[in-house]
Structures are given as structure tokens and as C-alpha cells.
Design a protein around this motif. Structure first.
Motif, PDB file in Angstrom:
ATOM      1  N   ARG A   1       0.811  -1.212   0.000  1.00 29.50           N
ATOM      2  CA  ARG A   1       0.000   0.000   0.000  1.00 29.50           C
ATOM      3  C   ARG A   1       0.853   1.275   0.000  1.00 29.50           C
ATOM      4  NH1 ARG A   1      -0.740   1.832   5.411  1.00 29.50           N
ATOM      5  NH2 ARG A   1       0.228   0.436   6.924  1.00 29.50           N
ATOM      6  N   ARG A   2       2.035   1.223   0.582  1.00 29.20           N
ATOM      7  CA  ARG A   2       2.856   2.433   0.654  1.00 29.20           C
ATOM      8  C   ARG A   2       3.496   2.783  -0.691  1.00 29.20           C
ATOM      9  NH1 ARG A   2       3.005   4.201   5.707  1.00 29.20           N
ATOM     10  NH2 ARG A   2       2.716   2.716   7.430  1.00 29.20           N
ATOM     11  N   SER A   3       3.511   1.830  -1.602  1.00 25.96           N
ATOM     12  CA  SER A   3       4.097   2.095  -2.923  1.00 25.96           C
ATOM     13  C   SER A   3       3.050   2.505  -3.945  1.00 25.96           C
ATOM     14  CB  SER A   3       4.840   0.847  -3.428  1.00 25.96           C
ATOM     15  OG  SER A   3       3.929  -0.231  -3.631  1.00 25.96           O
ATOM     16  N   LEU A   4       1.791   2.577  -3.536  1.00 30.89           N
ATOM     17  CA  LEU A   4       0.729   2.967  -4.463  1.00 30.89           C
ATOM     18  C   LEU A   4       0.764   4.470  -4.715  1.00 30.89           C
ATOM     19  CD1 LEU A   4      -2.283   0.913  -3.048  1.00 30.89           C
ATOM     20  CD2 LEU A   4      -0.999   0.430  -5.120  1.00 30.89           C
ATOM     21  N   PRO A   5       0.483   4.877  -5.927  1.00 32.51           N
ATOM     22  CA  PRO A   5       0.428   6.323  -6.200  1.00 32.51           C
ATOM     23  C   PRO A   5      -0.842   6.910  -5.604  1.00 32.51           C
ATOM     24  CG  PRO A   5      -0.268   5.090  -8.128  1.00 32.51           C
ATOM     25  CD  PRO A   5       0.209   4.073  -7.131  1.00 32.51           C
ATOM     26  N   PRO A   6      -0.824   8.212  -5.323  1.00 31.99           N
ATOM     27  CA  PRO A   6      -2.040   8.839  -4.789  1.00 31.99           C
ATOM     28  C   PRO A   6      -3.133   8.898  -5.847  1.00 31.99           C
ATOM     29  CG  PRO A   6      -0.390  10.494  -5.308  1.00 31.99           C
ATOM     30  CD  PRO A   6       0.280   9.164  -5.487  1.00 31.99           C
ATOM     31  N   SER A   7      -4.358   9.000  -5.399  1.00 38.40           N
ATOM     32  CA  SER A   7      -5.480   9.104  -6.318  1.00 38.40           C
ATOM     33  C   SER A   7      -6.385  10.238  -5.877  1.00 38.40           C
ATOM     34  CB  SER A   7      -6.278   7.797  -6.348  1.00 38.40           C
ATOM     35  OG  SER A   7      -7.471   7.971  -7.068  1.00 38.40           O
ATOM     36  N   ARG A   8      -6.860  10.992  -6.843  1.00 38.13           N
ATOM     37  CA  ARG A   8      -7.792  12.063  -6.510  1.00 38.13           C
ATOM     38  C   ARG A   8      -9.236  11.556  -6.455  1.00 38.13           C
ATOM     39  NH1 ARG A   8      -7.286  13.247 -12.261  1.00 38.13           N
ATOM     40  NH2 ARG A   8      -5.441  14.512 -11.938  1.00 38.13           N
ATOM     41  N   GLY A   9      -9.436  10.273  -6.781  1.00 39.56           N
ATOM     42  CA  GLY A   9     -10.792   9.759  -6.855  1.00 39.56           C
ATOM     43  C   GLY A   9     -11.350   9.235  -5.543  1.00 39.56           C
ATOM     44  N   PHE A  10     -10.530   8.470  -4.799  1.00 40.94           N
ATOM     45  CA  PHE A  10     -11.037   7.830  -3.586  1.00 40.94           C
ATOM     46  C   PHE A  10      -9.841   7.425  -2.730  1.00 40.94           C
ATOM     47  CE2 PHE A  10     -12.179   4.027  -1.150  1.00 40.94           C
ATOM     48  CZ  PHE A  10     -13.345   4.427  -0.519  1.00 40.94           C
ATOM     49  N   SER A  11      -9.925   7.648  -1.430  1.00 44.40           N
ATOM     50  CA  SER A  11      -8.834   7.273  -0.529  1.00 44.40           C
ATOM     51  C   SER A  11      -9.403   6.847   0.813  1.00 44.40           C
ATOM     52  CB  SER A  11      -7.872   8.450  -0.345  1.00 44.40           C
ATOM     53  OG  SER A  11      -6.893   8.155   0.634  1.00 44.40           O
ATOM     54  N   LEU A  12      -8.782   5.850   1.430  1.00 52.13           N
ATOM     55  CA  LEU A  12      -9.210   5.412   2.763  1.00 52.13           C
ATOM     56  C   LEU A  12      -8.696   6.335   3.850  1.00 52.13           C
ATOM     57  CD1 LEU A  12      -8.657   1.551   2.440  1.00 52.13           C
ATOM     58  CD2 LEU A  12     -10.821   2.795   2.372  1.00 52.13           C
ATOM     59  N   GLY A  13      -7.643   7.098   3.551  1.00 53.84           N
ATOM     60  CA  GLY A  13      -7.117   8.056   4.516  1.00 53.84           C
ATOM     61  C   GLY A  13      -6.713   7.400   5.828  1.00 53.84           C
ATOM     62  N   ARG A  14      -7.102   8.004   6.934  1.00 54.19           N
ATOM     63  CA  ARG A  14      -6.713   7.502   8.259  1.00 54.19           C
ATOM     64  C   ARG A  14      -7.425   6.197   8.625  1.00 54.19           C
ATOM     65  NH1 ARG A  14      -9.731  11.855  12.300  1.00 54.19           N
ATOM     66  NH2 ARG A  14     -11.859  11.525  11.517  1.00 54.19           N
TER      67      ARG A  14
END
Length: 510
Positions: free
Chosen positions: A413-426
Motif C-alpha cells: 500500500r505504501r508504494s501505491l500512487p495517490p489518487s484524486r478519486g477515492f482514498s481510505l485516509g486515516r
């Protein structure tokens, strides 16, 4: 008919056309179509109608309380899948995700298991129409012969729709999902209202174990058997699967990074709440003569409470729901075969990666998926016990797929690129912990001796896949199994102007 090839060197722009002269699949699906795909595959009317009787037998009426726990567990998986779909919005879902993040070898294995699941579950679902519902609806004696013929025709019709037009397929599915939503809500309200007014609701039945002994009810079981309450989780495990099919149409969805995660999560939540309310109503009204021994206990209860006309309407509703479910499964299986063929790593890929220029559908992949389902039907249709094992395999295989995908996400998960569509966040770590605990518990249920046949089926299919994979590597070398860097996927998303659809990142880099 002539078909044009589509290759991974020609990414699909936002307008649905391909660069150059090669045709692609149009990006035309909105939120409701995406939601309907997820909802239609899960299909609570199909799942509850099909498995409610087995839950009564193994766990008694009290077994319905496993449903809300299953919903929470499956929702945690949908959230993880949503985080992946927002980063890699490409046809092929788990095959694509695992290929790009862990490696193409593991991705191929995940893709093959997914293909095995979709091939068997469409047979298991469609066979219910012919073996159980139509004989009850039209009062004729069902046999293995007429069930085989009817199921074969149903699967053919579904394949014809998928092959002819994606837009028409979604219109049919959207209508079927709308009918299912309205029908299930109406039936639930009627059961509570009529049952309460006539004094036929017995809420004590919600906590009864029926014919199942009270002693040891919550026990975990032994080495080769699960306890009664543990087996009740199979109702949710069989029903609440397939929501990820929305991600398999990412290349045909507008704004997939935003739309698909939302559609999957909302489908699981709405199905979970509506399904549980329906289970409460049908179980509270369940103390009617003959319901416990009926081959279709849900229909028997509704007929006893609401009358034969409403009972017939329920059966028609279930037929519509099952047809919609099988249609979405066929659509999803076709897109998976197409995605793996486009990357040149599925048997017969030169033909299966083609898009028909007139229909803009992967016609060959659709025909192939239909033929595989027909072969599975022919092999198993002479034995009702064998078909029961198909249902069991259709419960086991998605659990394996979910476990592998969630484990991959947790590790990488730490190597995944960020996404502006959806994120689990904290909430990412809590969600992963919940999903992991749920999947470990679910997989432990399948140690029960009744799943020996499905495990054998899974191992045989994996062995067939292993033979092909070894041959593929021997012919072309492991270097052929390459996938684009994750940054390529993220650049594809970033290349879309704000408010426009992102182009779909494609398969193998040449």
C-alpha cells in the motif's frame, strides 16, 4: 464477421475512441450503470432465495444474525477494492491490480482464479431458474434434462445481449435492478404490515435454532467441520460477492476513479440493509406449515402470508433478478478474458483481444466465455449433487480472490500512487485489519468436509492454469510477462483535464 484488434499500445482516450484507426470500447457508463452492475451481480433476491433454505437446515432461523456481520466484513473488502479501483481503473480488476503492484506472474494466477470463478458462478446462478423457480412457477416436474436445456438457453440469451451492445446490456440490467429494488422494498413492507396486522409474525422465531441443537451452536467446530452459527455466514458469503464487477468495466465508465469506488460501497451498503430487513421479515413470518420442508421456503412463506398472487410475483421478481445477475457475470467474465488477452497471456489471445468494429464489444471473448459456461453446464448438469458443489465453489473462489487482493494491498500500500478519486485516509489500517480478520475467519469455514468437492475443483482448475502458464513462459520467456510501471497508470489519470474522463491505462508495454 471481421473484427479489428485492439492493442495495449493504443490507450483509450476520454471520448471512448482509440488513438489511430483501431476501435475501442466507448466510455459511456455513469454512476447508476456502475451501481447497477455491482448491485446486479450481488443480487440479494437471487442469493437469499437460493441459500436461505440451506441456512435454515444448518443453522436454524437464528442464523440470519450472521448476515449483518457478513455485510460489515464484505464492506471492508469493498473499501479496499475501491482504493485500488481509484488508482488502477482498468478492465481486469484483481488481475490488473496484482499484476502491476506485486508482479505479472502473481497477477496471472489471480486472473485465472477470477476466470474460474466467473465461469462457474454463471452456471450456478442461471441453473436456479430452471431447476427451482420455473417448476414452482408453472407447476411442472423439473428434471436434469429440461433444467439443462433451459439453463443453456438463458446463458445464450445473456451472451447475445453482451455481444450485441454494451449500452443495451446496461439498459436491461438497469431496468432489472430498479425492478429488484422496488420489488424487494415492497415485499419487505408488505410482509411486516400484513404479518403484523394478521398476527402471523413471531419475533421469537428470529432467535430460534429450529431443528439445530442449542448445545454447541456457537462452537467453532473441529478440524474438518464448522459449527452451526459459522455455517450461517455462508448466506452472506455467497450473496454479497461480485460488487467488484463494477471495477471490471472501468474503461467504459466516466470518471472511473471517483464513480466506481462510490458505486461498490453504496451497493454493498444498500444490499446489506435491504437484505437484512427482508430476512427479518421472512424469518419472523416463517412459522407456517410446510415452510421448513419446502424446496423454496421464501416463496412458501410469502404465499402463506400474502397470498398466491404475490407469491407468483416474487418468483417472477427472482427470475428477473437472476437473469440480471447472470448477465452481469457474463459481462464481467468477458471483460476479464479480453483484458488478459490484450496483454497476450490468455489461451487464444490473438482472437480474444479483438473488438468488433460495429458493436464496439469484445465479441470473440463473449463467445468464448459463453462456450466455457456451456461446457461446465454439460459436465455437471446430470447430477444435482455436482451442481450443489458448483454453488459451493462459487462461494469459495471469491473468498480466495478477496484474500489474495487484500493481502497484496496490505503489503504494497505504501508504494501505491495517490489518487484524486477515492482514498481510505486515516481509516486505511483499521479497514485492512477488519478485512483481514473477516477473510481469515471466512476461509476457515471452508475447512468443513462439505467443501471437499469445491476444493478439488479449485485445485484442478489451478493445475490446468499452471500447465498453460509454464508453457507460456517456456515459449516466450518470463520477460514477456511485463506490465507498465505504476506511474504510467497515475499519469493516465493526471492527463485528463479537470472534470473530464481519464484515459484508461493499458496492458503490456511493447
Amino acid at each position: 464477421m471481421a473484427q479489428a484488434e485492439t492493442g495495449s499500445q493504443h490507450p483509450t482516450p476520454a471520448d471512448g475512441t482509440t488513438s489511430g484507426a483501431k476501435p475501442g470500447m466507448a466510455r459511456e457508463l455513469g454512476w447508476y450503470a456502475s451501481f447497477s452492475v455491482a448491485f446486479g451481480f450481488v443480487s440479494i433476491a437471487t442469493g437469499i432465495f437460493t441459500t436461505y433454505g440451506s441456512v435454515l437446515a444448518s443453522s436454524g432461523p437464528r442464523g440470519i444474525w450472521a448476515w449483518p456481520i457478513s455485510v460489515i466484513g464484505q464492506l471492508s473488502i469493498a473499501l479496499v477494492f475501491g482504493a485500488l479501483a481509484a488508482r488502477i481503473p482498468i478492465s481486469g480488476y484483481s488481475y490488473q491490480w496484482v499484476s502491476r503492484i506485486v508482479g505479472p506472474l502473481w497477477g496471472w494466477i489471480m486472473g485465472w482464479i477470477s476466470f474460474a470463478f466467473l465461469g462457474v458462478v454463471v452456471v450456478a446462478v442461471d441453473y436456479t431458474i430452471a431447476s427451482t423457480i420455473l417448476p414452482e412457477l408453472f407447476h411442472y416436474v423439473g428434471t436434469t434434462q429440461n433444467a439443462w436445456a433451459i439453463t443453456a438457453v438463458v446463458m445464450l440469451l445473456q451472451a447475445l445481449l453482451v455481444a450485441a451492445s454494451t449500452r443495451t446490456t446496461h439498459r436491461v440490467n438497469n431496468t432489472a435492478v430498479t425492478v429488484q429494488l422496488i420489488g424487494m422494498i415492497a415485499l419487505t413492507v408488505l410482509l411486516f404490515a400484513v404479518g403484523f396486522s394478521t398476527g402471523k409474525l413471531d419475533f421469537a422465531n428470529l432467535f430460534s435454532t429450529g431443528t439445530v441443537p442449542e448445545s454447541g451452536y456457537y462452537a467453532l467446530g473441529g478440524t474438518t467441520h464448522a459449527g452451526p452459527f459459522a455455517l450461517a455466514f455462508l448466506l452472506g458469503a455467497f450473496t454479497i460477492v461480485g460488487f467488484e464487477s463494477a471495477a471490471n468495466l472501468a474503461e467504459e465508465t466516466k470518471e472511473p476513479a471517483r464513480v466506481i469506488p462510490k458505486a461498490m460501497v453504496q451497493a454493498v451498503l444498500s444490499l446489506g440493509v435491504l437484505g437484512f430487513l427482508f430476512l427479518l421479515a421472512i424469518t419472523a413470518a416463517g412459522r407456517v406449515d410446510g415452510a421448513a420442508d419446502s424446496a423454496t421456503p421464501v416463496a412458501s412463506v410469502i404465499t402463506a402470508i400474502l397470498g398466491s398472487v404475490v407469491g407468483k410475483i416474487l418468483l417472477v421478481l427472482v427470475v428477473v433478478s437472476i437473469f440480471s445477475c447472470g448477465l452481469v457475470i457474463t459481462l464481467s467474465g468477458t471483460r476479464l478474458v479480453y483484458a488478459m488477452s490484450r496483454d497476450e497471456r490468455f489461451p487464444g489471445w490473438p482472437q480474444l483481444k479483438k473488438i468488433h468494429p460495429r458493436t464496439s464489444t469484445p465479441l470473440n471473448a463473449t463467445v468464448f466465455m459463453m462456450l466455457i459456461a456451456q461446457i461446465i453446464l454439460a459436465v455437471f448438469s446430470s447430477s444435482t449433487d455436482a451442481l450443489f458443489e458448483l454453488f459451493s465453489a462459487a462461494t469459495l473462489l471469491p473468498a480466495v480472490i478477496y484474500a489474495g487482493t487484500v493481502a497484496m494491498y496490505a503489503i504494497k500500500r505504501r508504494s501505491l500512487p495517490p489518487s484524486r478519486g477515492f482514498s481510505l485516509g486515516r481509516w486505511e489500517v483499521p479497514v485492512l485489519i477488519l478485512a483481514t480478520v473477516w477473510l481469515v475467519y471466512e476461509l476457515l469455514i471452508f475447512r468443513d468436509a462439505s467443501f471437499r468437492g469445491p476444493w478439488t475443483y479449485v485445485l484442478v482448475l489451478c493445475a490446468i492454469g499452471a500447465v498453460y502458464l509454464i508453457g507460456l513462459i517456456a515459449r516466450r520467456g518470463r520477460a514477456h510477462l511485463t506490465m507498465p510501471d505504476m506511474a504510467d497508470v497515475d499519469r493516465a489519470l493526471d492527463s485528463a483535464a479537470p472534470g473530464q474522463d481519464a484515459p484508461a491505462a493499458e496492458g503490456t508495454v511493447r
